[in-house]
Design an enzyme around this catalytic site. Structure first.
Site, PDB file in Angstrom:
ATOM      1  N   HIS A  17       0.848  -1.206   0.000  1.00 34.94           N
ATOM      2  CA  HIS A  17       0.000   0.000   0.000  1.00 34.94           C
ATOM      3  C   HIS A  17       0.882   1.255   0.000  1.00 34.94           C
ATOM      4  O   HIS A  17       0.641   2.204  -0.742  1.00 34.94           O
ATOM      5  CB  HIS A  17      -0.867   0.061   1.265  1.00 34.94           C
ATOM      6  CG  HIS A  17      -1.921  -1.007   1.374  1.00 34.94           C
ATOM      7  ND1 HIS A  17      -2.070  -1.789   2.485  1.00 34.94           N
ATOM      8  CD2 HIS A  17      -2.895  -1.393   0.511  1.00 34.94           C
ATOM      9  CE1 HIS A  17      -3.100  -2.610   2.315  1.00 34.94           C
ATOM     10  NE2 HIS A  17      -3.607  -2.406   1.124  1.00 34.94           N
ATOM     11  N   LYS A  41     -18.481  -5.413   8.774  1.00 33.94           N
ATOM     12  CA  LYS A  41     -17.323  -6.294   8.943  1.00 33.94           C
ATOM     13  C   LYS A  41     -16.678  -6.049  10.301  1.00 33.94           C
ATOM     14  O   LYS A  41     -16.817  -4.974  10.873  1.00 33.94           O
ATOM     15  CB  LYS A  41     -16.297  -6.035   7.826  1.00 33.94           C
ATOM     16  CG  LYS A  41     -16.691  -6.665   6.524  1.00 33.94           C
ATOM     17  CD  LYS A  41     -15.496  -6.723   5.596  1.00 33.94           C
ATOM     18  CE  LYS A  41     -15.867  -7.315   4.246  1.00 33.94           C
ATOM     19  NZ  LYS A  41     -14.815  -7.086   3.255  1.00 33.94           N
ATOM     20  N   ARG A  90      -2.556  -6.036  -8.312  1.00 31.05           N
ATOM     21  CA  ARG A  90      -1.431  -6.943  -8.074  1.00 31.05           C
ATOM     22  C   ARG A  90      -1.332  -7.977  -9.182  1.00 31.05           C
ATOM     23  O   ARG A  90      -0.336  -8.076  -9.864  1.00 31.05           O
ATOM     24  CB  ARG A  90      -1.616  -7.651  -6.722  1.00 31.05           C
ATOM     25  CG  ARG A  90      -1.362  -6.760  -5.530  1.00 31.05           C
ATOM     26  CD  ARG A  90      -1.816  -7.409  -4.272  1.00 31.05           C
ATOM     27  NE  ARG A  90      -3.251  -7.676  -4.333  1.00 31.05           N
ATOM     28  CZ  ARG A  90      -3.982  -8.067  -3.311  1.00 31.05           C
ATOM     29  NH1 ARG A  90      -3.422  -8.302  -2.153  1.00 31.05           N
ATOM     30  NH2 ARG A  90      -5.277  -8.249  -3.438  1.00 31.05           N
ATOM     31  N   SER A 128      -3.093  -7.753   3.174  1.00 32.36           N
ATOM     32  CA  SER A 128      -3.273  -7.530   4.611  1.00 32.36           C
ATOM     33  C   SER A 128      -3.677  -8.819   5.315  1.00 32.36           C
ATOM     34  O   SER A 128      -3.251  -9.095   6.436  1.00 32.36           O
ATOM     35  CB  SER A 128      -4.352  -6.468   4.849  1.00 32.36           C
ATOM     36  OG  SER A 128      -3.960  -5.250   4.295  1.00 32.36           O
TER      37      SER A 128
END
Ligand code: PNS
Length: 168
Positions: A17, A41, A90, A128
């Protein structure tokens, strides 16, 4: 003035990041990191904690700021007067979701462009969730997150362990 938003969960912020933040900060006049506070969440770190952690690793970037947001990303972008959304790509596996996200946002807000940064090869595998899994098993996370962040993660696991012991 080109103002860009770099949105995400950042639970926690990784070196991948940060690499995108540093590169994007060179291209846009102002970069605002938007930390999603998703009430549906249960993240490892609260939105306030994630914002505080990010602040610790962007002190060298004078045109970058960070704040949390709830609701639609385009509403946050409009509120911040941003005309660009930055996202990192990515691998091909990211592409389908990112395309859907950017096209949905485009339909809702034609004035906002999404710009993709290909992730630095060094971090193309990094996420993450992987960092949290490695930390959960007491693995070395120093290749993946900055020292300040690694320390916060260790503290969090320590607190969780202590609470677990207290509750048992
Ligand atoms: O780091 P992430 O979890 O991949 O980031 C996803 C994020 C925050 C960019 C995305 O979930 C988002 O923008 N959420 C806010 C709600 C929204 O605007 N959704 C897009 C239209 S459905």
């Amino acid at each position: 003035m080109a103002i860009a938003i770099y949105p995400g969960s950042f639970d926690p912020i990784t070196k991948g990041h940060l690499d995108i933040i540093e590169r994007a900060s060179k291209i846009f006049d102002k970069l605002i990191i938007g930390v999603l506070n998703n009430k549906q969440k249960t993240p490892m770190f609260s939105a306030d904690e994630r914002v505080a952690m990010i602040k610790k690793v962007i002190t060298h970037l004078k045109n970058v700021e960070v704040s949390s947001f709830e609701g639609l990303l385009i509403d946050f972008a409009h509120m911040k007067k941003a005309n660009v959304i930055v996202r990192g790509l990515r691998a091909i596996t990211d592409f389908e979701y990112e395309l859907q996200l950017s096209q949905t946002n485009k339909v809702m807000a034609a004035d906002i462009e999404t710009v993709f940064f290909t992730t630095n090869l060094k971090y193309s595998y990094l996420s993450s969730s992987m960092v949290k899994e490695i930390a959960n098993f007491r693995g070395d996370i120093s290749p993946f997150v900055n020292e300040e962040i690694a320390q916060e993660i260790k503290n969090k696991f320590r607190k969780v362990e202590q609470n677990g012991i207290k509750n048992s």
